[in-house]
Structure formats: C-alpha cells, structure tokens
Scaffold this active site. Structure first.
Site, PDB file in Angstrom:
ATOM      1  N   SER A 109      12.611  32.256  58.746  1.00 44.96           N
ATOM      2  CA  SER A 109      13.632  33.290  58.578  1.00 44.96           C
ATOM      3  C   SER A 109      13.989  33.480  57.110  1.00 44.96           C
ATOM      4  O   SER A 109      14.067  32.518  56.339  1.00 44.96           O
ATOM      5  CB  SER A 109      14.894  32.898  59.355  1.00 44.96           C
ATOM      6  OG  SER A 109      15.982  33.764  59.038  1.00 44.96           O
ATOM      7  N   TYR A 133      13.180  41.643  55.709  1.00 40.71           N
ATOM      8  CA  TYR A 133      13.653  42.981  56.075  1.00 40.71           C
ATOM      9  C   TYR A 133      13.126  43.993  55.058  1.00 40.71           C
ATOM     10  O   TYR A 133      12.771  43.622  53.934  1.00 40.71           O
ATOM     11  CB  TYR A 133      15.185  43.018  56.082  1.00 40.71           C
ATOM     12  CG  TYR A 133      15.822  42.172  57.158  1.00 40.71           C
ATOM     13  CD1 TYR A 133      16.150  42.703  58.405  1.00 40.71           C
ATOM     14  CD2 TYR A 133      16.102  40.828  56.934  1.00 40.71           C
ATOM     15  CE1 TYR A 133      16.734  41.932  59.385  1.00 40.71           C
ATOM     16  CE2 TYR A 133      16.687  40.039  57.911  1.00 40.71           C
ATOM     17  CZ  TYR A 133      16.995  40.591  59.137  1.00 40.71           C
ATOM     18  OH  TYR A 133      17.569  39.813  60.109  1.00 40.71           O
ATOM     19  N   THR A 159      11.321  42.654  60.132  1.00 46.43           N
ATOM     20  CA  THR A 159      12.272  42.984  61.188  1.00 46.43           C
ATOM     21  C   THR A 159      12.708  44.438  61.031  1.00 46.43           C
ATOM     22  O   THR A 159      13.249  44.817  59.994  1.00 46.43           O
ATOM     23  CB  THR A 159      13.487  42.050  61.135  1.00 46.43           C
ATOM     24  OG1 THR A 159      13.050  40.706  61.377  1.00 46.43           O
ATOM     25  CG2 THR A 159      14.518  42.433  62.180  1.00 46.43           C
ATOM     26  N   LYS A 243       8.508  43.383  63.773  1.00 44.31           N
ATOM     27  CA  LYS A 243       9.270  42.681  64.816  1.00 44.31           C
ATOM     28  C   LYS A 243      10.451  43.534  65.259  1.00 44.31           C
ATOM     29  O   LYS A 243      11.262  43.954  64.430  1.00 44.31           O
ATOM     30  CB  LYS A 243       9.764  41.340  64.273  1.00 44.31           C
ATOM     31  CG  LYS A 243      10.562  40.509  65.270  1.00 44.31           C
ATOM     32  CD  LYS A 243      10.997  39.202  64.623  1.00 44.31           C
ATOM     33  CE  LYS A 243      11.677  38.271  65.605  1.00 44.31           C
ATOM     34  NZ  LYS A 243      12.945  38.818  66.127  1.00 44.31           N
ATOM     35  N   HIS A 267      15.506  41.040  69.381  1.00 45.36           N
ATOM     36  CA  HIS A 267      16.276  40.283  68.392  1.00 45.36           C
ATOM     37  C   HIS A 267      17.128  39.213  69.077  1.00 45.36           C
ATOM     38  O   HIS A 267      18.279  38.966  68.695  1.00 45.36           O
ATOM     39  CB  HIS A 267      17.172  41.221  67.587  1.00 45.36           C
ATOM     40  CG  HIS A 267      17.443  40.768  66.186  1.00 45.36           C
ATOM     41  ND1 HIS A 267      17.014  41.464  65.085  1.00 45.36           N
ATOM     42  CD2 HIS A 267      18.092  39.687  65.695  1.00 45.36           C
ATOM     43  CE1 HIS A 267      17.400  40.844  63.983  1.00 45.36           C
ATOM     44  NE2 HIS A 267      18.059  39.747  64.338  1.00 45.36           N
TER      45      HIS A 267
END
Length: 378
Positions: A109, A133, A159, A243, A267
C-alpha cells in the site's frame, strides 16, 4: 506453529480483540456507508455452489501459476492495506517476509508507515507490486514509478475507484481517541509522499491533519482520467494494473488504453456502498476482456481456499486477500500472516482434490454454479 484451536481463517479474527484497541479494530474492519457491500462481499461467495467430479484426482495437486509472466507458488496473494504498523510493530516488513516465504504476491500500500525501499530490501525474493493513486500532482506519481523500478517491484497497481475518500461510519463512532492515534502516525504513514517538496514540506510543517488533507486532495482529484492512465503507461515498462473496476464498460475502456491487468474490487467495501459484490461482478469483467491479453484478478470478501477456488473457476488469474492478513499480522506478526496463507493454501489444495482438479488450469466454470441457476427436479 499453528495457533491451537484454529482451523479456519475466520477463527483468527477473534484474537484481534486481545491485540488491538477497539478504535484500531474499527479502522481496519469498517466499511463505507451502511456496510452493505462490506457484508455482501463475504456472503456472495456462499451463493456460488461447487460441482465436483469424481475419480479424477491424482496423488499430487499443483497450485503453481504465473501472473504477468512471473511464476508464483499459489494463485492468491496479499491485497494492499495501509497503516499495517498499527496492527504490528513490524508492519509491512513482517507481511512481506511472510509473502516471500509462501511465494505469493504482496501488493504494498502507498499508505504504508515504512519506506518502499525498506520493505523491498527486507524480502528481496518476494514478488512485490506497488499500489498507488493517480495523484493530482504527477510528480508524486512519477516518483512512485521510479522508486518502484529501482526497488525491484514487478508491477504497478493503480487504485481508480477513489475520486473521493469513503465515509467510514465505525471510524467516526470511534471519535477523538482514534483520531489522536492516527494523527501520531500520519507523518510515517505518508512518508513516501516525497515529491513536490515545496508542497509536501509545507503540509508537514503545518500539522498532521493538514498533511492528511493534502494527501486527500492529491487522491480525490478530477485530474485522473483514461488519458492519465495512458500517460502512466508511457512512463514505465512495468505492468499497469487497475484496481477497483466493477463493470464491463470500464473493463473494456481499460483494455482500450492498454493496461496489463484489472483487479475486480470494491475497495474492501470502503468506498461506494451498495455496489455489486466483487465475486458476482467478476464474470462480467472476465467476459468483457476475453480475447485480450489483460489478466483479471479480484479481491474482496475472500475468507477461505474455497473462495479462491470459486474465483479461479469464474476466470480470475489470481485472488488477493485483505482483512484476514491484518488479523494474522495483529495476532503474531510474520508468523500470523504465514498461518493465514498456509490455511488458505491447504483449503485450496483440498478443494481442488475434492472437485477433481489436479492443477490450476483444470479449474473452469464447469465446476461452479450460481445458486440462481440451480434447479431441483423431482
């Protein structure tokens, strides 16, 4: 050594209450809105029934496979979860070491409390993918890409379901005690945000809450579109995996822009509440990209090796596990994560043998039916 009395992944969740304060449990467990999607993502797996074939199993079951051309020991891996150091002092390092030992993918992450380079060097043989992101300031995005390349990460997971951050009811109920705890770790949790120094240093100097607001502004940006993804693809040779896709329409757009993979994901039920459970959205996505080179994965609600089998049968190339990894991490660090992964592996092997599948390639939709398709004839 396995924990006494534990035979299923979900059994380990009960130990978390003895390891973490309630507000941290709320943070990791919470979903968005009324938590309909959070709950349904788990329950939806039960709506798929297995259709075993007899007299087909051999003495050995092989669960090795490949994703993005990389060999892995098992067709499941670890989904990205932020602030793992709140669950255990070793945080992502412990998780990475467990992933390395098990030979599975770990998606790191971008909200880790450790530097990417530290995690990568702690598990040099692990298959690591970096989650990020599409930041409003592209300098942040480019910085993450270059560091992923230098540190040996093997894919970028972008993401794409967060134009705004979800509203977490349980975290709100936890109140100021939880906020104070998060404020104390935010500088570490956001330490990888090192590009655009004039902005990030100003944010850090102005206090933790402002720093968090700066991050949310970078994530919750209208700047992200399909042209942004195409730009990212032009900046690196690493595979780009999106994602957070839940519809055939978005899947086809992903194919058109040339990404390498899609993770069907809600998510963890933490963003838009009321969407379809990922396992039930999976068939639509698999069918939409059929004929392309795009690999399809999924996460959300996975609690057993049987769940992994069901997703593989529908067409997922690999499956990623989220909250159970945190349960294992909080329980016993690296050993706890290893225990979770080992239980999933054993259940998958057992399910394959009982269904008559000897290798991953044997698992097809002929071994599964949604309960809505079942009929009972007397």
């Amino acid at each position: 050594m396995p924990t006494s009395g534990i035979s299923r992944v979900v059994d380990l969740e009960k130990f978390v209450g003895d390891k973490l304060p309630y507000f941290l449990i709320d943070y990791f467990a919470t979903g968005g809105g009324d938590e309909q999607t959070l709950v349904d993502s788990v329950n939806a797996f039960k709506r798929f029934r297995l259709k075993p074939r007899v007299l087909q199993s051999k003495s050995e079951t092989n669960i090795e496979t490949k994703t993005q051309g990389q060999s892995i020991c098992s067709p499941f891996g670890i989904a990205p979860t932020g602030f793992q150091s709140l669950a255990h002092p070793q945080g992502d390092v412990a998780t990475a070491k467990a992933a390395e030992k098990a030979g599975v993918i770990m998606i790191v992450s971008s909200w880790t409390c450790l530097r990417f380079e530290t995690i990568a060097s702690s598990a040099p043989s692990a298959v690591l993918w970096m989650q990020l992101y599409p930041y409003a300031d592209r300098r942040h995005t480019l910085n993450f890409i270059r560091r992923a390349e230098r540190s040996g990460f093997q894919a970028l997971v972008v993401t794409v379901d967060s134009p705004q951050i979800g509203i977490f009811a349980r975290s709100i109920r936890s109140g100021y005690e939880a906020q104070d705890q998060f404020d104390s770790v935010l500088p570490n949790g956001l330490l990888n945000l090192e590009a655009a120094p004039e902005e990030t240093e100003k944010a850090k100097a102005s206090g933790d809450k402002y720093l968090f607001q700066y991050l949310k502004q970078q994530i919750s940006s209208a700047a992200a579109d399909w042209n942004y993804i195409a730009w990212m693809k032009s900046q690196t040779k690493l595979p780009i995996i999106l994602k957070g896709i839940l519809t055939a329409e978005s899947a086809r757009e992903a194919v058109a822009v040339g990404v390498h993979g899609i993770i069907v994901s809600a998510h963890g039920g933490r963003q838009l509440d009321g969407v379809q459970a990922p396992i039930e959205a999976l068939p639509e996505i698999v069918d939409a990209v059929r004929g392309s080179k795009v690999e399809v994965y999924m996460d959300g609600g996975v609690r057993s090796g049987r769940d992994v089998f069901k997703a593989l049968a529908i067409g997922a190339k690999a499956v990623f596990i989220g909250r159970p990894i945190i349960w294992g991490l909080a329980h016993d660090g690296e050993n706890g994560v290893t225990e979770i992964l080992d239980m999933v592996r054993k259940e998958l092997v057992n399910t394959m043998a009982l269904c008559g599948c000897n290798k991953i390639e044997d698992i097809t939709r002929s071994y599964i039916r949604h309960q809505s398709e079942l009929t009972c004839k007397l």
